[in-house]
Design a protein around this motif. Structure first.
Motif, PDB file in Angstrom:
ATOM      1  N   GLY A   1       0.807  -1.214   0.000  1.00  0.00           N
ATOM      2  CA  GLY A   1       0.000   0.000   0.000  1.00  0.00           C
ATOM      3  C   GLY A   1       0.838   1.261   0.000  1.00  0.00           C
ATOM      4  N   VAL A   2       1.928   1.269   0.777  1.00  0.00           N
ATOM      5  CA  VAL A   2       2.796   2.449   0.843  1.00  0.00           C
ATOM      6  C   VAL A   2       3.439   2.721  -0.515  1.00  0.00           C
ATOM      7  N   THR A   3       3.894   1.667  -1.193  1.00  0.00           N
ATOM      8  CA  THR A   3       4.527   1.845  -2.500  1.00  0.00           C
ATOM      9  C   THR A   3       3.527   2.356  -3.528  1.00  0.00           C
ATOM     10  N   ALA A   4       2.320   1.821  -3.481  1.00  0.00           N
ATOM     11  CA  ALA A   4       1.282   2.322  -4.379  1.00  0.00           C
ATOM     12  C   ALA A   4       0.987   3.792  -4.081  1.00  0.00           C
ATOM     13  N   ALA A   5       1.016   4.143  -2.800  1.00  0.00           N
ATOM     14  CA  ALA A   5       0.781   5.539  -2.412  1.00  0.00           C
ATOM     15  C   ALA A   5       1.882   6.451  -2.936  1.00  0.00           C
ATOM     16  N   ALA A   6       3.121   5.961  -2.935  1.00  0.00           N
ATOM     17  CA  ALA A   6       4.249   6.786  -3.386  1.00  0.00           C
ATOM     18  C   ALA A   6       4.089   7.200  -4.842  1.00  0.00           C
ATOM     19  N   SER A   7       3.482   6.342  -5.669  1.00  0.00           N
ATOM     20  CA  SER A   7       3.332   6.657  -7.085  1.00  0.00           C
ATOM     21  C   SER A   7       2.212   7.663  -7.341  1.00  0.00           C
ATOM     22  N   SER A   8       1.237   7.721  -6.447  1.00  0.00           N
ATOM     23  CA  SER A   8       0.118   8.640  -6.668  1.00  0.00           C
ATOM     24  C   SER A   8       0.164   9.866  -5.772  1.00  0.00           C
ATOM     25  N   LEU A   9       1.056   9.886  -4.775  1.00  0.00           N
ATOM     26  CA  LEU A   9       1.155  11.025  -3.866  1.00  0.00           C
ATOM     27  C   LEU A   9       1.482  12.343  -4.577  1.00  0.00           C
ATOM     28  N   PRO A  10       2.396  12.347  -5.582  1.00  0.00           N
ATOM     29  CA  PRO A  10       2.700  13.626  -6.243  1.00  0.00           C
ATOM     30  C   PRO A  10       1.484  14.285  -6.880  1.00  0.00           C
ATOM     31  N   THR A  11       0.502  13.473  -7.296  1.00  0.00           N
ATOM     32  CA  THR A  11      -0.693  14.045  -7.904  1.00  0.00           C
ATOM     33  C   THR A  11      -1.398  14.984  -6.933  1.00  0.00           C
ATOM     34  N   LEU A  12      -1.354  14.659  -5.651  1.00  0.00           N
ATOM     35  CA  LEU A  12      -2.021  15.468  -4.646  1.00  0.00           C
ATOM     36  C   LEU A  12      -1.390  16.849  -4.520  1.00  0.00           C
ATOM     37  N   PHE A  13      -0.064  16.927  -4.699  1.00  0.00           N
ATOM     38  CA  PHE A  13       0.649  18.187  -4.470  1.00  0.00           C
ATOM     39  C   PHE A  13       1.010  18.932  -5.755  1.00  0.00           C
ATOM     40  N   LEU A  14       1.128  18.218  -6.870  1.00  0.00           N
ATOM     41  CA  LEU A  14       1.636  18.842  -8.088  1.00  0.00           C
ATOM     42  C   LEU A  14       0.600  19.015  -9.185  1.00  0.00           C
ATOM     43  N   SER A  15      -0.557  18.373  -9.056  1.00  0.00           N
ATOM     44  CA  SER A  15      -1.552  18.423 -10.136  1.00  0.00           C
ATOM     45  C   SER A  15      -2.005  19.849 -10.440  1.00  0.00           C
TER      46      SER A  15
ATOM     47  N   ALA B   1       8.900   5.124  -8.124  1.00  0.00           N
ATOM     48  CA  ALA B   1       7.442   5.266  -8.173  1.00  0.00           C
ATOM     49  C   ALA B   1       7.045   6.721  -7.942  1.00  0.00           C
ATOM     50  N   PHE B   2       7.726   7.385  -6.997  1.00  0.00           N
ATOM     51  CA  PHE B   2       7.433   8.786  -6.705  1.00  0.00           C
ATOM     52  C   PHE B   2       7.748   9.671  -7.903  1.00  0.00           C
ATOM     53  N   LEU B   3       8.871   9.441  -8.569  1.00  0.00           N
ATOM     54  CA  LEU B   3       9.252  10.247  -9.730  1.00  0.00           C
ATOM     55  C   LEU B   3       8.274  10.045 -10.888  1.00  0.00           C
ATOM     56  N   LEU B   4       7.859   8.797 -11.109  1.00  0.00           N
ATOM     57  CA  LEU B   4       6.862   8.540 -12.145  1.00  0.00           C
ATOM     58  C   LEU B   4       5.552   9.257 -11.827  1.00  0.00           C
ATOM     59  N   GLY B   5       5.219   9.323 -10.538  1.00  0.00           N
ATOM     60  CA  GLY B   5       4.025  10.053 -10.128  1.00  0.00           C
ATOM     61  C   GLY B   5       4.141  11.539 -10.402  1.00  0.00           C
ATOM     62  N   CYS B   6       5.348  12.094 -10.212  1.00  0.00           N
ATOM     63  CA  CYS B   6       5.572  13.512 -10.506  1.00  0.00           C
ATOM     64  C   CYS B   6       5.328  13.809 -11.986  1.00  0.00           C
ATOM     65  N   VAL B   7       5.824  12.934 -12.851  1.00  0.00           N
ATOM     66  CA  VAL B   7       5.607  13.113 -14.287  1.00  0.00           C
ATOM     67  C   VAL B   7       4.119  12.999 -14.620  1.00  0.00           C
ATOM     68  N   ALA B   8       3.462  12.017 -14.012  1.00  0.00           N
ATOM     69  CA  ALA B   8       2.036  11.802 -14.286  1.00  0.00           C
ATOM     70  C   ALA B   8       1.176  12.977 -13.841  1.00  0.00           C
ATOM     71  N   ALA B   9       1.626  13.718 -12.825  1.00  0.00           N
ATOM     72  CA  ALA B   9       0.860  14.868 -12.338  1.00  0.00           C
ATOM     73  C   ALA B   9       0.709  15.939 -13.412  1.00  0.00           C
ATOM     74  N   VAL B  10       1.632  15.982 -14.358  1.00  0.00           N
ATOM     75  CA  VAL B  10       1.539  16.917 -15.478  1.00  0.00           C
ATOM     76  C   VAL B  10       0.928  16.224 -16.702  1.00  0.00           C
ATOM     77  N   ALA B  11       1.319  14.969 -16.934  1.00  0.00           N
ATOM     78  CA  ALA B  11       0.893  14.270 -18.148  1.00  0.00           C
ATOM     79  C   ALA B  11      -0.603  13.979 -18.167  1.00  0.00           C
ATOM     80  N   THR B  12      -1.171  13.612 -17.019  1.00  0.00           N
ATOM     81  CA  THR B  12      -2.574  13.185 -17.014  1.00  0.00           C
ATOM     82  C   THR B  12      -3.542  14.314 -17.355  1.00  0.00           C
ATOM     83  N   PRO B  13      -3.445  15.502 -16.719  1.00  0.00           N
ATOM     84  CA  PRO B  13      -4.330  16.585 -17.174  1.00  0.00           C
ATOM     85  C   PRO B  13      -4.044  17.028 -18.604  1.00  0.00           C
ATOM     86  N   ALA B  14      -2.775  16.887 -19.046  1.00  0.00           N
ATOM     87  CA  ALA B  14      -2.447  17.253 -20.432  1.00  0.00           C
ATOM     88  C   ALA B  14      -3.170  16.337 -21.412  1.00  0.00           C
TER      89      ALA B  14
END
Length: 438
Positions: free
Chosen positions: A76-90, A138-151
Motif C-alpha cells: 500500500g505504501v509503495t502504491a501511495a508513493a506513485s500517486s502522492l505527487p498528484t495530490l501536491f503537483l496536479s 514510483a514517486f518520480l513517475l508520479g511527478c511526471v504523471a501529475a503533469v501528463a494526465t491533465p495534459a
C-alpha cells in the motif's frame, strides 16, 4: 413529407432501389464518432500500447514489493508513493497545461516516463533493487504523471470536434480499461517468464508507441490561452474558484474524493488477496486484475452506446451502487472464480459512473479553464488514492484484507445514497447557475 417505401419510385417509373445498408466501418463510426478523427485514431493506437505497458509495471511493482517484504502495508505504501505527487503537483500541472502547447508537454512527459521505467528495469535485472529504490522511482513517475494526465485530458479537445468530445472521453477511458484487462494478464505471465525486471523494461519500450503517435498528430493551436505572465498561484486560484462555484462540477469532485479514498484503494490489495486468500501465483493475480478490467471496459462501452438515452445522474448513482455492492460481495467469496465474477460486476459499475462523470466535466467546463479544472478533478481522483492505499494497507495489516476492503465498500455505498437523496437540490442549483450566466 415522408413517403412510404412501397409508393416511392425512380424517375423511369421503376421502384426505387433499396438503400444500401451501412458497412461495418460506418456502424463503428456511428457508435464511436471520435474515430472519424485521424489524430484520435493515431492517439488511440499509441496510447493503448503504452497503457498496457503501464499496467505491466504497476502489477509487477506490487508483486515485487510483496515478495521482498511479505507485507500488505508496504504494498500500500509503495502504491501511495506513485500517486502522492498528484495530490501536491496536479494544480501546478494544470497551470502548465493551460499555458503551454499540450502536445509538447506530452512528448516530454512520455519520454521522461520511458527513461524512469528503463532505469528501474535495469536496476531490478542487475539484482541491486531495494524497497527504497522502488519507492523513489514510483514517486518520480508520479511527478511526471501529475503533469501528463491533465495534459492528456485537455488534449482530447484539440484532437476531435466538440460534437465528438463525449465519444473521445469514453474511448479514452476504454483505453485505460482495455489495458487493465490485457496488461495484468500479460504481467502475470511475464513475471513468471522473465521476472519483474523484464516487465519494467517492456513498459519502458512501450512508450515508443505513444511518442511516435504524438509526432504524427497534427493539430491547430487552441484559440485562447491565459496570460503567460499571470502568477501560477493566481491561475490555480481562478481554477479552484471556478470549480467550486460550478454546482455540478463541485458535486462531482466531492463525490469522487470519497470514492477515490474508500473505493479505488482495493486495487492495491489484489496481490495480497491473490497470494494470501486464494493461494494463487502471479498469473492468478493477473486474472483478478483482468476480471475487474474487463468489467470496466464493458462499462465504458455501455456509456458510449447509451449516451443520451440514460440520464447521467442515474448512470453515476446506479454505477457506484453496483460497484459497492459487488465489491462487498467479493470480500465474502471463497472461490476465486466467484471472486472474479464479482470483480467483473464491480468494474462495470465503477467505470460506468466514472466515464460518465469525466465526460460531464469535459462537456461543461469552459475551454480556458480546462487544464486547471481537469487537474483538480484528477488530483482528487488520483491524488487522494495515497490516503486510500495507506488506510486499506493499515487496516489489512491489523484486521485482515477482507474487512479492510469491506469497510471501504460500505463508506462508498453510504456516500452514494447521500448523493441520491440530494439529487433534486443539485439540479436546482445547476438551473440557477445557468440562469445567472445567461
Amino acid at each position: 413529407m415522408n413517403v412510404p417505401a412501397e409508393d416511392s419510385a425512380s424517375d423511369d417509373g421503376n421502384p426505387a432501389p433499396e438503400p444500401v445498408p451501412p458497412g461495418m466501418k460506418e456502424k463503428v463510426l456511428s457508435a464511436f464518432p471520435a474515430f472519424r478523427s485521424r489524430n484520435f485514431r493515431l492517439y488511440f493506437i499509441g496510447q493503448i500500447v503504452s497503457m498496457i505497458g503501464t499496467w505491466l509495471q504497476m502489477v509487477a511493482q506490487g508483486w515485487l514489493v510483496l515478495e521482498m517484504t511479505g507485507s500488505a502495508f508496504w504494498v500500500g505504501v509503495t502504491a501511495a508513493a506513485s500517486s502522492l505527487p498528484t495530490l501536491f503537483l496536479s494544480l501546478f500541472g494544470g497551470v502548465i497545461v493551460d499555458r503551454y502547447n499540450r502536445k509538447t508537454i506530452l512528448l516530454w512527459t512520455q519520454s521522461a516516463s520511458m527513461m524512469l521505467a528503463l532505469v528501474l528495469g535495469a536496476v531490478t535485472l542487475s539484482g541491486t533493487v531495494t524497497l527504497a529504490v522502488i519507492m523513489v522511482m514510483a514517486f518520480l513517475l508520479g511527478c511526471v504523471a501529475a503533469v501528463a494526465t491533465p495534459a492528456i485530458q485537455a488534449f482530447l479537445s484539440e484532437m476531435v470536434e466538440r460534437s465528438e468530445l463525449h465519444s473521445a472521453v469514453a474511448l479514452n477511458a476504454a483505453i485505460f480499461n482495455a489495458s487493465r484487462v490485457i496488461g495484468p494478464a500479460i504481467a502475470g505471465l511475464m513475471i513468471a517468464w522473465i521476472g519483474t525486471g523484464g516487465a519494467f523494461m517492456v513498459n519502458g519500450l512501450s512508450y515508443l508507441a505513444v511518442i511516435a503517435a504524438l509526432l504524427a498528430i497534427r493539430t491547430a493551436p487552441p484559440l485562447t490561452k491565459p496570460e503567460a505572465h499571470q502568477p501560477p498561484l493566481q491561475s490555480i486560484r481562478e481554477g479552484i474558484v471556478y470549480t467550486w462555484e460550478h454546482p455540478v462540477i463541485r458535486t462531482i469532485v466531492l463525490f469522487v474524493s470519497v470514492v477515490s479514498i474508500f473505493g479505488w484503494s482495493f486495487m492495491s490489495m489484489l496481490p495480497v488477496v491473490a497470494k494470501q486468500t486464494f493461494g494463487m501465483g502471479s498469473d492468478g493475480m493477473g486474472y483478478l486484475f483482468s476480471a475487474f478490467g474487463l468489467g470496466s471496459l464493458s462499462g465504458t462501452v455501455l456509456v458510449s452506446m447509451s449516451s443520451g438515452k440514460i440520464r447521467s445522474s442515474m448512470m453515476v448513482i446506479g454505477g457506484i451502487l453496483t460497484f459497492s455492492i459487488a465489491l462487498g460481495a467479493f470480500t465474502f467469496a471463497t472461490d476465486e472464480r466467484i471472486a472474479m465474477g464479482f470483480l467483473f460486476i464491480a468494474g462495470i459499475g465503477m467505470l460506468s459512473a466514472f466515464a460518465t462523470m469525466t465526460a460531464t466535466v469535459q462537456r461543461l467546463v469552459e475551454d480556458r479553464y480546462r487544464g486547471r479544472v481537469m487537474s483538480i478533478y484528477l488530483m482528487v481522483l488520483m491524488g487522494f488514492m495515497p490516503l486510500g492505499n495507506l488506510q486499506v494497507g493499515f487496516l489489512s495489516e491489523h484486521f485482515g484484507t477482507a474487512l479492510a476492503i469491506r469497510i471501504g465498500s460500505v463508506v462508498v455505498l453510504l456516500a452514494t445514497l447521500f448523493l441520491f437523496s440530494y439529487r433534486k437540490d443539485i439540479q436546482s442549483a445547476w438551473n440557477d447557475y445557468r440562469a445567472a450566466g445567461a
